[in-house]
Enzyme design. Sequence first.
Site, PDB file in Angstrom:
ATOM      1  N   ASN A 127       6.129  37.647 -22.671  1.00  0.00           N
ATOM      2  CA  ASN A 127       5.320  37.914 -21.591  1.00  0.00           C
ATOM      3  C   ASN A 127       5.982  38.722 -20.451  1.00  0.00           C
ATOM      4  O   ASN A 127       7.245  38.172 -20.351  1.00  0.00           O
ATOM      5  CB  ASN A 127       4.339  36.736 -20.995  1.00  0.00           C
ATOM      6  CG  ASN A 127       3.026  37.373 -20.634  1.00  0.00           C
ATOM      7  OD1 ASN A 127       3.021  38.564 -20.598  1.00  0.00           O
ATOM      8  ND2 ASN A 127       2.288  36.232 -20.166  1.00  0.00           N
ATOM      9  N   HIS A 128       5.620  39.643 -19.760  1.00  0.00           N
ATOM     10  CA  HIS A 128       6.308  40.110 -18.856  1.00  0.00           C
ATOM     11  C   HIS A 128       5.624  40.085 -17.505  1.00  0.00           C
ATOM     12  O   HIS A 128       4.553  40.088 -17.430  1.00  0.00           O
ATOM     13  CB  HIS A 128       6.306  41.869 -19.039  1.00  0.00           C
ATOM     14  CG  HIS A 128       7.190  41.918 -20.388  1.00  0.00           C
ATOM     15  ND1 HIS A 128       8.644  42.442 -20.557  1.00  0.00           N
ATOM     16  CD2 HIS A 128       6.971  41.669 -21.772  1.00  0.00           C
ATOM     17  CE1 HIS A 128       9.251  42.558 -21.594  1.00  0.00           C
ATOM     18  NE2 HIS A 128       8.176  42.400 -22.724  1.00  0.00           N
TER      19      HIS A 128
END
Length: 230
Positions: free
Chosen positions: A98-99
Amino acid sequence: MVGKLANRPLEPGYIYIDRFVAEPAEGPKAKGPAPVINREASVHDSILGPWCRVGARTSLSETAMGAYSYIVNDSSSAYAEIGKFCSIARDVRVNPGNHPTWKAAQHHFSYRAISYDMGEADDDDFFEWRRSHRVVLGHDVWLGHGVTVLPGVTIGTGAVVGAGAVVSKDVAPFTIVGGVPSKPIRERFPKAVQDGILSIAWWDWEHERLADALEDFRALDADAFVEKYA
């Protein structure tokens, strides 16, 4: 650096793996209750129960996997709690990367600074944020080929996720879901049978009791199984 799962109390037959290094020869054989990890797999800071299997080119990171569960080739799992007797097919992604989309930069360099010679430490707050969105699988969950389970999702005991599905919301126990994003298709059993199976909790039986009941698992449908063992 001590792994996040290193100090978790272990049930009998469970092992903690800080970092798996394959044996130089053939690697372990798939016999007996000891967890078996393919020599091409990568396992870091994870816990595996007895009879677990990890396939080739699969990676586990900060994942606790219950007894008898398996994850086959070319899959990955991070920051996840996987129950007992779970069946995870090929090319599955459990809690993929995830970012920080709310920040000015969402690229690795901002939280993996060491790798880019931009700082002396990585961003611990970012990784704690990732850990706070763990994926949880109940017992006897089946994830079909190519499934993606997004961060923070809980999939209930006995659920089925169809091939290629992207799961972005929680899945109720004994529910079959599919699609992108996944949606409920139907429940596997009537509510009374679901409740009966949950009360029996066969996934907590000892190995010998499972073996003794093997013919009933094979021959009886769920209704008859509940009637006999509830």
